[in-house]
Design an enzyme around this catalytic site. Structure first.
Site, PDB file in Angstrom:
ATOM      1  N   GLY A  94      77.137 101.818  64.384  1.00 44.52           N
ATOM      2  CA  GLY A  94      77.661 100.343  63.591  1.00 44.52           C
ATOM      3  C   GLY A  94      77.904  99.500  64.549  1.00 44.52           C
ATOM      4  O   GLY A  94      79.332  99.083  64.297  1.00 44.52           O
ATOM      5  N   HIS A 101      79.692  96.245  74.228  1.00 44.52           N
ATOM      6  CA  HIS A 101      80.932  96.487  74.066  1.00 44.52           C
ATOM      7  C   HIS A 101      81.824  97.169  74.505  1.00 44.52           C
ATOM      8  O   HIS A 101      81.106  98.218  73.269  1.00 44.52           O
ATOM      9  CB  HIS A 101      81.654  94.429  73.561  1.00 44.52           C
ATOM     10  CG  HIS A 101      80.916  94.988  71.836  1.00 44.52           C
ATOM     11  ND1 HIS A 101      79.809  94.740  71.607  1.00 44.52           N
ATOM     12  CD2 HIS A 101      81.939  95.696  71.261  1.00 44.52           C
ATOM     13  CE1 HIS A 101      79.876  95.225  70.051  1.00 44.52           C
ATOM     14  NE2 HIS A 101      81.115  96.034  70.246  1.00 44.52           N
TER      15      HIS A 101
HETATM   16  P1  5GP Z   1      81.025  95.747  66.835  1.00 40.17           P
HETATM   17  O1  5GP Z   1      79.636  95.451  66.851  1.00 40.17           O
HETATM   18  O2  5GP Z   1      81.360  97.060  67.700  1.00 40.17           O
HETATM   19  O3  5GP Z   1      81.041  96.784  65.000  1.00 40.17           O
HETATM   20  O4  5GP Z   1      82.078  95.893  66.694  1.00 40.17           O
HETATM   21  C1  5GP Z   1      82.280  94.133  67.275  1.00 40.17           C
HETATM   22  C2  5GP Z   1      84.003  93.027  67.581  1.00 40.17           C
HETATM   23  O5  5GP Z   1      83.291  92.266  67.732  1.00 40.17           O
HETATM   24  C3  5GP Z   1      84.170  93.334  65.617  1.00 40.17           C
HETATM   25  O6  5GP Z   1      85.677  94.659  66.004  1.00 40.17           O
HETATM   26  C4  5GP Z   1      85.025  92.230  65.512  1.00 40.17           C
HETATM   27  O7  5GP Z   1      85.812  91.915  65.202  1.00 40.17           O
HETATM   28  C5  5GP Z   1      84.631  91.315  67.363  1.00 40.17           C
HETATM   29  N1  5GP Z   1      83.821  89.514  66.774  1.00 40.17           N
HETATM   30  C6  5GP Z   1      82.787  89.510  66.918  1.00 40.17           C
HETATM   31  N2  5GP Z   1      82.894  88.263  66.769  1.00 40.17           N
HETATM   32  C7  5GP Z   1      83.836  88.145  67.271  1.00 40.17           C
HETATM   33  C8  5GP Z   1      84.406  86.702  68.153  1.00 40.17           C
HETATM   34  O8  5GP Z   1      83.432  85.487  68.410  1.00 40.17           O
HETATM   35  N3  5GP Z   1      85.437  86.691  69.259  1.00 40.17           N
HETATM   36  C9  5GP Z   1      86.022  88.060  68.976  1.00 40.17           C
HETATM   37  N4  5GP Z   1      87.273  87.673  69.850  1.00 40.17           N
HETATM   38  N5  5GP Z   1      86.023  88.971  68.589  1.00 40.17           N
HETATM   39  C10 5GP Z   1      84.954  89.368  67.604  1.00 40.17           C
END
Ligand code: 5GP
Ligand code: ZN
Length: 114
Positions: A94, A101
């Site tokens: 996911g 991160h």
């Molecule tokens: P994953 O890759 O684990 O699914 O989640 C990526 C996370 O990064 C998501 O919860 C999304 O809301 C967050 N996210 C994506 N782009 C940005 C951004 O530009 N700034 C911030 N602060 N969060 C971000």
């Protein structure tokens, strides 16, 4: 063209893109998730561009990412209630943003992620 070109989390780490930063040191930066899934939702990233947990065996860095996430939750007062620290990895995991991160979410009762 390197893997970090156009990477939003590299831009946040360098300060080129804005984010609500809550902690940082020489190896990692922590900032609030743009779409929080709890009263506390912070992402902890390495300053270095690493695509995912599948792309590194740097145990000190991996430990530091998770330890920083846990410290943020504890300092925010969630030691007793509990919190969740996790790293979505790759398509089946996911992962949407291809820069490693670690999420830390707290402040509500979380269900089974599977
Ligand atoms: P994953 O890759 O684990 O699914 O989640 C990526 C996370 O990064 C998501 O919860 C999304 O809301 C967050 N996210 C994506 N782009 C940005 C951004 O530009 N700034 C911030 N602060 N969060 C971000
Ligand atoms: Zn990156």
């Amino acid at each position: 063209m390197s893997a970090s070109d156009g990477c939003i989390f590299c831009s946040i780490a360098s300060g080129e893109a804005t984010a609500d930063r809550v902690a940082e040191d020489d190896r990692v930066v922590a900032f609030k998730d743009a779409h929080p899934r709890g009263p506390l939702h912070v992402l902890v990233i390495p300053r270095e561009h690493i695509t995912s947990l599948a792309d590194t065996d740097d145990e000190p860095l991996i430990g530091h990412l998770f330890a920083t996430a846990a410290r943020i939750a504890k300092e925010a007062g969630y030691t007793d209630r509990g919190f969740r620290v996790f790293a979505n990895t790759g398509a089946d995991g996911g992962q949407l943003v291809p820069h490693l991160h670690v999420h830390v979410v707290a402040g509500r009762r979380l269900g089974d992620p599977a």
